[in-house]
Design a protein around this motif. Structure first.
Motif, mmCIF file in Angstrom:
data_model
loop_
_atom_site.group_PDB
_atom_site.id
_atom_site.type_symbol
_atom_site.label_atom_id
_atom_site.label_comp_id
_atom_site.label_asym_id
_atom_site.label_seq_id
_atom_site.Cartn_x
_atom_site.Cartn_y
_atom_site.Cartn_z
ATOM 1 N N GLN B 596 0.781 -1.170 -0.119
ATOM 2 C CA GLN B 596 -0.040 0.015 0.163
ATOM 3 C C GLN B 596 0.742 1.221 0.148
ATOM 4 O O GLN B 596 0.440 2.168 -0.796
ATOM 5 N N LEU B 599 2.115 1.796 -3.318
ATOM 6 C CA LEU B 599 1.194 2.219 -4.414
ATOM 7 C C LEU B 599 0.740 3.787 -4.144
ATOM 8 O O LEU B 599 0.510 4.525 -5.089
ATOM 9 N N ARG B 600 0.771 4.133 -2.677
ATOM 10 C CA ARG B 600 0.387 5.365 -2.551
ATOM 11 C C ARG B 600 1.582 6.231 -3.457
ATOM 12 O O ARG B 600 1.013 7.377 -3.620
ATOM 13 N N ARG B 607 -0.051 2.855 -10.785
ATOM 14 C CA ARG B 607 -0.634 1.944 -9.705
ATOM 15 C C ARG B 607 -1.213 0.557 -10.198
ATOM 16 O O ARG B 607 -0.892 -0.571 -9.528
ATOM 17 N N LYS B 615 -5.205 -6.019 -0.404
ATOM 18 C CA LYS B 615 -4.855 -4.923 -0.102
ATOM 19 C C LYS B 615 -4.932 -4.987 1.321
ATOM 20 O O LYS B 615 -6.119 -4.752 2.116
#
Lengths: 726, 659
Positions: B596, B599-600, B607, B615
């Motif tokens: 996460q 991806l952020r 992404r 997730k």
């Protein structure tokens, strides 16, 4: 490259109670490379098969009898010969089981040792120096034995060497601290006596080893200080001097082994071949000061070829037969096979280089034009120090004056000649090689100068200092001499290049520099670097006022008025505003300042410096402080000083000196009226620094708060949040 | 993927009780654990240390000692009674009074024929273990003090008894021997309140060796089965290991040597078990710690990781997702809370604070074993081992009325569940059966009982009624998952039995796929229509779960779905919650599972390349509950371990420098 292989134990030992004696009387070669005869110091002789680590036979004398010399094997008759109780010679063969049933003969004098080597007959050496062939002795055992040695002379070591044409009995003796070498030729019998050169008083050789090569007998001996000497005696021999006068035995230093702390005690050196020696009981140069190593050194290249740590006590005994070393250590007798292939240059360069004091320390090798011009068939590499090149250099330098001659010259010759010769010497030789002699040279020059007020060679001394091979410890009088002769240039050089000037001398310099008249100071030249630095600094005197480190003179004045209050300061301040403030003018002359800068840059330790600083008078202190203040202000104005790359004191050095001076003289300064303004100024320095630090602290605090604000988020009992998943 | 509005709740003051006693059944690999409130827990060490069964406690039942006899579990306590438990119906089976005052210790012989209890009055009483009960056999000679600890010799002909308090002449202070162990070579090992572990020769009665291990008390001892290793737990929270080693190479002259010290507890270690590969310890700080011995397990495997079990492996929180209510279950009361509200968008200041609507004290002396709140928030039910209660709630006026007329089949339940429309109540009952009750104003009516065909007697510990009211899924501790068709009122199918116990089950509202998560962290999706594993489930099994997923050491305790995104499965354990997007590729072994943060940091188009199905969100820790409300906001209930720690009594003082 020589190598030591993994050792193995031949047999256990029973060392004597006091541990000083290994319990092995001797190890002798037997019929072939795999057999040795070991005689222990009490009663038994054992024949070992080395590769099997196994005893084959053992013979013991009766209780009450002792073996006084190690048993030897006579390969011609396949008999063993030993001596018991000093006078009884015993001969037996391997098939004899009991020693008592073997042949015995009692001789009329005490036997030192029986020697027998392949190709030679057994030789009997008596304690008083007489030598007989065994056969001749046994034909008439009770024959009278003459005394060869003087009173109080006794044999220390002996061996037996067989050459193509002759057999030798070689032994060394000691008489009242003198050591002698006896060379006894057999058939025809002649005796030569040599006197060994004395080493440092009180040192006698720890071990001897003799070998025969190229029609010369080479004697190798090791001193407790780690020096290994070789003496070479021709096989043919000199004309014998019937007077019994001992010839001095020339020697050459083969190796100077590192000895670590103290002298060697139980050590032994053994020649392995023409270029290699095995040494036991010396420290390994790269393994601290433990003396329990067996090392093989190459004497030609002075390199360590192989080393091995030996466990247990080392008794300083070492034998080598057929590429095997026999070492008693601790409670075992170990066999360590070795290999010494012919040394090649490449292999010699492989391991550690022996550092000899005469050799260069050579951190960088500076090419000398002279060398290149005059030595066209120059050495392929400077690191190769073969004997040959050493000789060529010696012969070359002898064409003009040698070091020694120059030294002699300095003691007597007039100034000009000395100057010329020293210059010549310095320009001629590779300076790196001369380092120890440079020191000698300098100290000789200094002592001559001290004795003879008319004698002074400033340029030579300066040149010597410039080589950077000198330091204060080498010629401790040089700096003071330079001060005395007001040779400030030399002083500057010394301060610059000597890393080890004691604080007392630094202080003496400081005192001299502060108190000297400006006329004196401006005489003569100084190092241009420092001078140009000071020139730029002083040239900026009229420069614009900057504000650095939160300090400016005006703000300082404000603080001062805060601190003192009085109305008079206001007027004074106005005055300062119109003309440049006094602390902005360099209080000392240019050269003086340069010299003081040198003092500032020397290394020192506070606690040693302080007592000497107290010698300064208050005037001197005030002046110096004023100068330091001037420097500080200059440094505070702009960020210029270090950027020039010139030699200059750093800001922290200046501040350190201010602190040390104040520490040493604070009470005096407080009482001195003219120091008042200065102290107030310094106080304002401190104030400004404190202010700066406190401001920094505030900034730090607020930054930390920022940090906390972002990091800490109190969740509490309940909250509603938004999270995002990707 | 999306934003969630999260109600982060920390006002559930869950407080586990201290661990008082433990007993390990080597044959079944079950650990029985007794807590200070009298509750009993059974952990299956063979199945990822899953907490299979919980028998709620009872006021006045203070279990001092536990003992397995075969598959039967006995406890004895300070109330002077010996209790045998019914592990199928999760209740005490019967209780026998020993008539010797409080019982401090109970121990069965290795043959499983005799039980010995040590009583306050100084007697050791022997009970014969019969098929269905125990029968008093005889008293041993009465001693002067109370019997604190006793231990059978493996040959069962001898018994070592520890009296306490024992007076030591030289120190003139009372020294209590808290625990003893009796080895087959007649060595007796004792741990006492002077901090010493002493080794005695049991034949001659002489002290062979003393090890001083702590300044405080040595409270518990446990010996490995091969008698080569011994652990002692102290008041300092340390566990000290001793091993029977020889000091020389030849293996002669073996001696007990202190080898290791573990410090995994902040408070007293009251109970200890030495299993073959690990030291299991528990005490005042309420956590069960399994500390593998690294010489017995393979290093750097999941087996060698230390485990701390702080929370129960079942949910104590119930959420009415339509009404936004939370029901917290405590042993002796229930709390009903209404969640707060925010302004709706952006940064969220709490507009209305959460409020406690009702605190409902239970009746009787039995502790609450399960509770449920209907999705509409109109019904509340709880059960103890002996009674069942149902309440009608009026939320607007905050009134609660007990439903007095209850069908008699509804006497007690292991698990409760309301249907989505709140018209039915399902209660798991004896022998894996489920009682269905219709809820109508004002009374409730028994409808029928659903029974599995397998005839299993293991209790149902999970219930799930599908959104559409058609299906009811149950899971029992025999690892069986049954699905009933509620329309036809009969068993629809039995999911193929998997070797690990289910820890959470759920039926998808639209596709009617059953998702089962097991104690070994495996996830299965089973289509109720096709009666087979779904394509996704097969793909997941084929590819295998990510190793980091499998290495998590707390079970998934709840599974739910997101009506907005039918492909999303939301599940959580103690340390994370996870949204599994079935439409995305599964993470491969070498991809980063916790991605996460990465991806952020990536721009939107990138992404997509790095996304995978799992997730995982670790923002919230020590999770008791994660639920999705009807308005698509999440409720997470956290119980920080620090808050639990802060409620514990002060640990024994330890001298440190500068304190």
């Amino acid at each position: 490259m020589a190598a030591l292989y993994e050792g193995y134990t031949l047999c256990g030992l029973a060392p004597a109670q006091n541990q000083s004696n290994s319990g092995v009387l001797g190890v002798e070669a037997e019929r072939d490379s795999d057999h040795v005869v070991v005689t222990d110091s009490t009663r038994s002789v054992t024949l070992y098969k080395v590769s099997d680590q196994k005893p084959l036979s053992s013979w013991t004398v009766k209780q009450g009898q002792t073996l006084t010399c190690s048993a030897v094997y006579n390969p011609q008759t396949k008999e063993y010969v030993a001596v018991s109780d000093g006078k009884v010679i015993r001969i037996w063969k391997q098939e004899h089981l009991l020693l008592d049933q073997a042949f015995k003969a009692t001789v009329s004098a005490d036997v030192w040792r029986v020697h027998c080597v392949a190709g030679g007959e057994p030789v009997v050496l008596f304690k008083r120096g007489a030598v007989r062939l065994l056969d001749a002795l046994l034909s008439a055992p009770q024959q009278p034995i003459e005394e060869v040695l003087a009173q109080e002379e006794s044999i220390r070591w002996s061996t037996n060497i067989v050459t193509e044409s002759q057999q030798f009995a070689i032994f060394t003796t000691e008489q009242k601290g003198d050591h002698f070498l006896y060379l006894q030729r057999l058939n025809p019998n002649t005796l030569q006596r040599y006197r060994l050169e004395r080493e440092e008083p009180g040192l006698s050789p720890l071990s001897f080893s003799a070998s025969y090569r190229d029609k010369h007998i080479r004697l190798l001996y090791l001193y407790p200080n780690g020096h290994v000497y070789q003496s070479v005696v021709s096989e043919r021999g000199l004309v014998t001097d019937e007077g019994g006068q001992a010839f001095p035995l020339p020697r050459s230093l083969l190796l100077s082994l590192p000895v670590g702390e103290g002298l060697l005690e139980a050590a032994s050196a053994q020649a392995l071949d023409e270029a290699h020696i095995a040494v036991v009981g010396v420290p390994h140069p790269s393994a601290g000061s433990g003396k329990d190593f067996l090392c093989i050194w190459n004497t030609n290249f002075q390199t360590l070829q192989a080393g091995k740590e030996i466990a247990g006590k080392i008794y300083g005994q070492l034998w080598s037969f057929w590429n095997k070393l026999f070492i008693p250590h601790g409670k075992t007798l170990s066999v360590i096979p070795y290999e010494c292939p012919k040394s090649s240059l490449a292999s010699a360069l492989g391991k550690m280089r022996q550092v000899k004091t005469e050799e260069s320390k050579a951190p960088t090798s500076v090419p000398s034009w002279n060398n290149i011009l005059h030595e066209e068939k120059a050495l392929p590499s400077r690191t190769v120090e073969t004997r040959k090149t050493r000789i060529t250099r010696k012969s070359q330098s002898s064409s003009s004056l040698t070091n020694y001659q120059v030294l002699e010259l300095i003691k007597t010759a007039p100034v000009e000649e000395v100057q010329r010769e020293v210059d010549l010497l310095l320009s001629r030789t590779d300076i790196q090689d001369l380092q120890p002699s440079l020191g000698q040279l300098a100290s000789t020059l200094v002592s001559r100068t001290l004795q003879d007020p008319a004698f002074y060679t400033p340029s030579s001394l300066a040149q010597l200092v410039h080589t950077r091979c000198l330091c204060h410890s080498v010629c401790p009088d040089l700096v003071l001499l330079a001060l005395e002769r007001k040779d400030y240039f030399l002083c500057q050089l010394c301060l610059q290049f000597f890393p080890d000037i004691p604080e007392a001398i630094t202080c003496a310099c400081l005192k001299a520099f502060i108190s000297m008249s400006d006329v004196d100071a401006e005489n003569g030249s100084l190092e241009p670097d420092g001078v140009s630095f000071m020139e730029t600094l002083i040239a900026r005197e009229r420069g614009p006022d900057g504000l650095l480190n939160g300090f400016s003179p005006t703000s300082a004045a404000e603080y001062r008025s805060d601190g003192l209050g009085g109305g008079g300061t206001r007027a004074q301040q106005d005055e300062e505003m119109t003309s440049p403030p006094p602390e902005q003018i360099c209080p000392v002359g240019l050269h003086k300042a340069v010299l003081l800068n040198e003092v500032l840059q020397t290394a020192y330790s506070d606690s040693f410096l302080l007592p000497h600083l107290k010698d300064l008078s208050s005037q001197q202190v005030v002046l110096f402080l004023q100068y330091l203040q001037f420097l500080y202000l200059k440094y505070s104005q702009d960020a210029f000083p270090q950027t020039h790359g010139l030699r200059s004191p750093s800001l922290s050095q200046i501040l350190d000196w201010v602190c040390v001076l104040l520490d040493a003289h604070f009470t005096v300064l407080v009482m001195t009226p003219e120091a008042k303004g200065l102290l107030v100024n310094l106080h304002s320095f401190v104030k400004s620094q404190v202010r700066l630090v406190s401001e920094l602290g505030k900034i730090e605090g607020s930054l930390q708060e920022l940090n906390k604000m972002t990091a800490k988020k109190d969740v509490g009992q309940y909250s509603i949040e938004i999270i995002e998943l990707f | 993927m999306g934003e969630f509005k999260v109600h982060r709740v920390r006002f559930f003051d869950y407080m586990p009780a201290a661990i008082r006693a433990m007993a390990f059944n080597r044959r079944t690999e079950r650990l029985a654990l007794a807590r200070a409130d009298g509750a009993l827990e059974i952990f299956n060490f063979a199945d990822n240390y899953f907490q299979e069964k919980v028998i709620p406690g009872q006021d006045g039942r203070a279990v001092e000692a536990l003992c397995w006899v075969g598959r039967r579990l006995f406890s004895a306590g300070l109330n002077g009674e010996i209790t045998e438990y019914d592990l199928e119906n999760l209740r005490p089976r019967y209780t026998v009074e020993a008539y010797g005052g409080p019982i401090w210790t109970i121990s069965g012989n290795d043959q499983g024929t005799l039980l010995a209890v040590g009583c306050e009055d100084g007697t050791v009483k022997m009970f014969e273990v019969l098929e269905d009960r125990i029968q008093f056999q005889r008293n041993l000679d009465r001693q002067k003090g109370r019997i604190i600890s006793l231990c059978w010799h493996p040959s069962a002909s001898l018994i070592a008894i520890q009296l306490g308090p024992e007076l030591l002449a030289q120190s003139s202070s009372e020294v209590v021997v808290w625990s003893i162990a009796f080895l087959s070579d007649h060595t007796i090992i004792s741990g006492d309140s002077a901090g010493k572990v002493q080794i005695w020769d049991g034949l001659t009665g002489t002290l062979a060796r003393t090890h001083l291990v702590t300044k405080w008390d040595v409270l518990a001892l446990s010996v490995s089965q091969d008698e080569s290793s011994l652990v002692a737990g102290t008041s300092e929270g340390t566990v000290v290991q001793f091993q029977f080693l020889s000091s020389t190479l030849d293996g002669q002259n073996k001696d007990w040597v202190r080898t290791r010290t573990f410090k995994n507890h902040s408070h007293d270690v009251r109970a200890l078990v030495h299993t073959e590969t690990a030291v299991v310890s528990g005490g005042m700080d309420t956590q069960l710690v399994v500390r593998p011995l690294l010489d017995k397990v393979e290093k750097n495997t999941q087996e060698s990781a230390m485990r701390k079990m702080a929370f129960p492996h079942r949910s104590l929180v119930c959420c009415a997702k339509k009404a936004g209510l939370l029901l917290f279950q405590f042993p002796d009361h229930l709390e009903l809370w209404r969640l707060g509200e925010s302004d709706g968008h952006g940064d969220l200041p709490v507009k209305r604070k959460p409020e406690k609507l009702i605190q409902l004290k239970r009746k009787g002396e039995d502790h609450i074993c399960c509770s449920a709140l209907s999705p509409c928030g109109g019904w509340l039910a709880y059960s103890t081992v002996t009674s069942f209660r149902l309440y009608r709630l009026q939320n607007n006026t905050i009134s609660i009325t007990k439903v007095s007329k209850l069908p008699k089949d509804l006497r007690s339940a292991h698990q409760l569940c309301f249907s989505t429309d709140s018209s039915r109540l399902f209660a798991s009952s004896i022998n894996s059966s489920v009682v269905v009750v219709a809820l109508n104003q004002p009374e409730c009516k028994y409808l029928h009982t659903l029974k599995p065909k397998s005839g299993s007697r293991e209790p149902v510990h999970l219930l799930f009624a599908s959104e559409d009211g058609k299906w009811l899924a149950t899971a029992n501790t025999a690892c069986e998952v049954q699905v009933y068709n509620l329309d036809k009122i009969k068993l629809h199918c039995t999911v193929p039995v998997y070797g690990s116990c289910p820890t959470a089950i759920a039926i998808h509202p639209t596709s009617s796929n059953l998702v089962v998560v097991h104690a070994d962290q495996q996830i299965f999706e089973y289509s109720l229509v096709q009666k087979e594993y779904t394509e996704w489930s097969r793909r997941l099994q084929k590819q295998g779960l990510h190793s980091l997923w499998l290495e998590r050491d707390t079970p998934i305790t709840h599974v739910t779905f997101n009506p907005k995104h039918p492909a999303h499965i939301i599940l959580h354990d103690m340390f994370m919650f996870c949204v599994i997007d079935q439409s995305l590729p599964l993470p491969e072994a070498k991809t980063r599972l916790f991605n996460q943060m990465i991806l952020r940091s990536l721009p939107e188009p990138m992404r997509i390349l790095h996304r995978h199905a799992f997730k995982m969100c670790k923002t919230f820790q020590n999770l008791m509950c994660v639920r999705l409300l009807e308005d698509h906001s999440l409720v997470v209930v956290e119980r920080p371990l620090l808050d639990i720690m802060s409620q514990l009594p002060a640990p024994v003082r330890q001298k440190r420098f500068a304190t």
